[in-house]
Write a protein that holds these residues in place. Sequence first.
Motif, PDB file in Angstrom:
ATOM      1  N   ALA A   1       0.638  -0.727   0.186  1.00  0.00           N
ATOM      2  CA  ALA A   1       0.014   0.027   0.198  1.00  0.00           C
ATOM      3  C   ALA A   1       0.664   1.200  -0.216  1.00  0.00           C
ATOM      4  N   ILE A   2       1.983   0.885   0.683  1.00  0.00           N
ATOM      5  CA  ILE A   2       2.504   2.207   0.976  1.00  0.00           C
ATOM      6  C   ILE A   2       3.553   2.698   0.090  1.00  0.00           C
ATOM      7  N   GLN A   3       4.086   1.516  -0.995  1.00  0.00           N
ATOM      8  CA  GLN A   3       5.065   1.604  -2.086  1.00  0.00           C
ATOM      9  C   GLN A   3       3.880   2.217  -3.403  1.00  0.00           C
ATOM     10  N   GLU A   4       2.220   1.471  -3.504  1.00  0.00           N
ATOM     11  CA  GLU A   4       2.319   2.190  -4.411  1.00  0.00           C
ATOM     12  C   GLU A   4       1.485   3.988  -4.431  1.00  0.00           C
ATOM     13  N   SER A   5       1.390   4.181  -2.802  1.00  0.00           N
ATOM     14  CA  SER A   5       1.083   5.722  -3.133  1.00  0.00           C
ATOM     15  C   SER A   5       2.039   6.029  -2.482  1.00  0.00           C
TER      16      SER A   5
ATOM     17  N   PHE B   1      12.767  -0.171   0.045  1.00  0.00           N
ATOM     18  CA  PHE B   1      12.247  -0.572  -1.036  1.00  0.00           C
ATOM     19  C   PHE B   1      13.332  -0.527  -2.674  1.00  0.00           C
ATOM     20  N   LEU B   2      14.628  -0.395  -1.544  1.00  0.00           N
ATOM     21  CA  LEU B   2      15.730  -0.692  -3.218  1.00  0.00           C
ATOM     22  C   LEU B   2      16.191  -1.608  -3.447  1.00  0.00           C
ATOM     23  N   PRO B   3      16.368  -2.599  -4.115  1.00  0.00           N
ATOM     24  CA  PRO B   3      16.440  -3.869  -3.942  1.00  0.00           C
ATOM     25  C   PRO B   3      17.694  -4.503  -3.875  1.00  0.00           C
TER      26      PRO B   3
ATOM     27  N   ALA C   1      11.425  -6.610  -8.140  1.00  0.00           N
ATOM     28  CA  ALA C   1      11.629  -5.522  -7.157  1.00  0.00           C
ATOM     29  C   ALA C   1      11.018  -4.208  -7.736  1.00  0.00           C
ATOM     30  N   GLY C   2      10.726  -4.144  -9.178  1.00  0.00           N
ATOM     31  CA  GLY C   2       9.702  -2.726  -9.820  1.00  0.00           C
ATOM     32  C   GLY C   2       9.913  -1.868  -9.473  1.00  0.00           C
ATOM     33  N   GLN C   3       9.436  -1.023 -10.129  1.00  0.00           N
ATOM     34  CA  GLN C   3      10.173   0.303 -10.170  1.00  0.00           C
ATOM     35  C   GLN C   3       9.749   1.185  -8.531  1.00  0.00           C
ATOM     36  N   HIS C   4      11.725   1.700  -8.489  1.00  0.00           N
ATOM     37  CA  HIS C   4      10.756   2.459  -7.336  1.00  0.00           C
ATOM     38  C   HIS C   4       9.754   3.461  -6.731  1.00  0.00           C
TER      39      HIS C   4
ATOM     40  N   LEU D   1       9.811  11.478  -8.843  1.00  0.00           N
ATOM     41  CA  LEU D   1      10.415  11.902  -9.808  1.00  0.00           C
ATOM     42  C   LEU D   1       9.948  12.791 -10.981  1.00  0.00           C
ATOM     43  N   GLY D   2       9.196  11.453 -11.291  1.00  0.00           N
ATOM     44  CA  GLY D   2       8.862  11.798 -12.618  1.00  0.00           C
ATOM     45  C   GLY D   2       9.722  11.638 -14.244  1.00  0.00           C
ATOM     46  N   SER D   3       9.513  12.625 -15.313  1.00  0.00           N
ATOM     47  CA  SER D   3       9.678  12.492 -16.573  1.00  0.00           C
ATOM     48  C   SER D   3      10.226  14.021 -16.333  1.00  0.00           C
ATOM     49  N   SER D   4       9.718  15.482 -15.517  1.00  0.00           N
ATOM     50  CA  SER D   4      10.503  16.464 -16.266  1.00  0.00           C
ATOM     51  C   SER D   4      10.111  16.884 -14.159  1.00  0.00           C
ATOM     52  N   ILE D   5      11.322  18.274 -14.378  1.00  0.00           N
ATOM     53  CA  ILE D   5      11.179  18.453 -12.920  1.00  0.00           C
ATOM     54  C   ILE D   5      11.097  20.219 -13.411  1.00  0.00           C
TER      55      ILE D   5
END
Length: 665
Positions: A414-418, A455-457, A465-468, A474-478
């Motif tokens: 639940a934490i990882q997803e949100s 969540f670091l593998p 591991a899935g995506q951290h 952080l998305g694709s744009s800052i």
Amino acid sequence: FAFLLIYVEKNMDISALAEKVSNAFREKAKEFLVTKNDYTQRQNLWTLLSTYIDGVQEVFETSCYLSLSEEKLLNDGFTMLLPACRGAELSMVLNFLQVVLARLRSVHERVSQGPQLGNTAPAAELPLVAKEHHLAVASALWRNFFPYLKSQRMSQTPPSPQLADTAAGFTLLALDIPSKALSDLQPQPVLSMMRLFGWDDMVWPQLVSRYLMDLIENSSLCEAFSSMGYTSYEALTVRSWLRCVLQMFLDQPSGALAKTDAERTVGKAYMEQLTEMTRLIFKLSEVENILLKANVGQSVFKQDPKNALVQFIKAVGRTYSGLQTLPEKSAMVAKTLEYLGDVLKYVKPYLKAKGPPEGLQLTYWIIGCLVKFCAPILATSKAQQLLFRIVDCLLLPHSVLQQDKELPVALLSAIQESLPLYLQGLSFICCQSQTQGAYLNQLLGSIIRHYFGRFLPSSPTAPGAGQHPLLTALGSSITAPQLLHLHKTTLHVIRESYLQFRGHAPPPRLASVLAFILEVLQRTQSTELCDIDLVLPAVLKCLLLVNELQVKKISTDIVQYMVEGCQAGSGGEHATQLTSVFRQFIQEYTAVYDHRVFSILETVAVLDQTLVTSLIPTITQSLKDSEHKQGLGRNAAQREAYKRLLSHLAEAGQNEIQKLENETD
């Protein structure tokens, strides 16, 4: 009852006969209450009692004005009968009670409108007599039925929908005949009823949602609250809806037990109830107004309640952002807090039981949406305490902070997803907050520090591991300031907590840490000043001191990405910073790791010859300082390695080689 009905049909008072029959009912109800285990006797008694109930119902349905002493039939026998009823028995009594309540209200309304045109004089006197009897019936209903109803609000299991419908009937009776409601409900019995059954956080959500569904569309009720100047009616109803949605999985088992068919049916029925409640909530004027200002189409209430709640949260945040004046914004913050109530109290049962998984997923997702989409509201001083409690309860509770302690899979999932929702919202708040900026930055850093490691593998290629979640955040744009802030804070935390050597021993899971950094840099598609400052010195150190092939490969990729991202020859701020970092690296490590330093610089020279050329004076000076410190004259091996590097640097390199060879001791 045949005699009673004859009296009623002839419009004759039934007082004496009703007293006699109801006394017999009282005695049988008392017997029924004390007869718990004798099945046959219970059945025999119930046959008599149910006959009485059917008869009373027929009297109420037949009586034209309820002015014939019908109240005598509703004696205190019911106070003994109701607690003794089970299942179908209780269902029958509640059904009877709803019929009586509806009949009383209907007849009372008709009589209250006064005699119709053309009525004879005796009939014109009827309303006064009838109203007195109506008051007596209402009094009997409140006295002999309502206490049981009230006692069932806090039952151990979700009460039946009939209980909610009956409570709604009593609420409307309080609206029509307020004077006869019990003294503890006075002086505003309708408000007291709503507080008991509609707005109390401790009452089962199944009961609350059904009760409010029965009443939301009642215009007389809305008018009553307006006339008493009670402006929180809609806000508290929205709050109850929010709680009902959040607690939709409350009565499910915490483990991964398969649900029984009965449980599935109950769950489905409650979902249908919530969907209907959602449709009605979105018709409230306050909610309509918010959706209108936020340009949210009314189609949202056709979705399932969870998505509708998220749409509402987004609309609240968008509406706030569109407000111009300080008083408007302050009022909207207060209204939002009224909608939310003690939102963490609603989800506490899931957190305490660490399940069921659906409940935890819903909790973290909905409150994560609140943190992200209502971030401007949570950034205000009025709402910051709620924000701090959300972080303490959901993200940094004591159990989670113990890194070596295994957390339940459902909670971690639940934490990882949100988590991205919380991080993006908090970054925005850090940029906005006028008063608690330092503390908020500290909180954000603590969350990143903890969950980066969680969540670091173990290695960059670890299966499953899935995506951290930090990468997702952080998305694709800052381009947005808050994402740049999150980017900078993340890299700062990684440098301080995950890239520190203990002597010469590299930090644990180093390849995974570096792979994460590389991924962040590649996603942002541009090199920021903070990247050079925070990341490059540590990565160069890894390249220098760690021989593990995977670490060397990823470190080289990071250096390449940064050098190519800001070519030294461009003359900009990035190039100056890059040169400064390499200069410091040379000065710090050439004396001890000369060959390795030169080897790294050879690799960099292939990428950006101008950068390394600009560093020639620094390298030469470091070489001479090293020789001077050793006190053994020229170091031939060191100079040969340096000449190899210089041979890659075109004319400037050849000139420096010539200068070194022409030197006299």
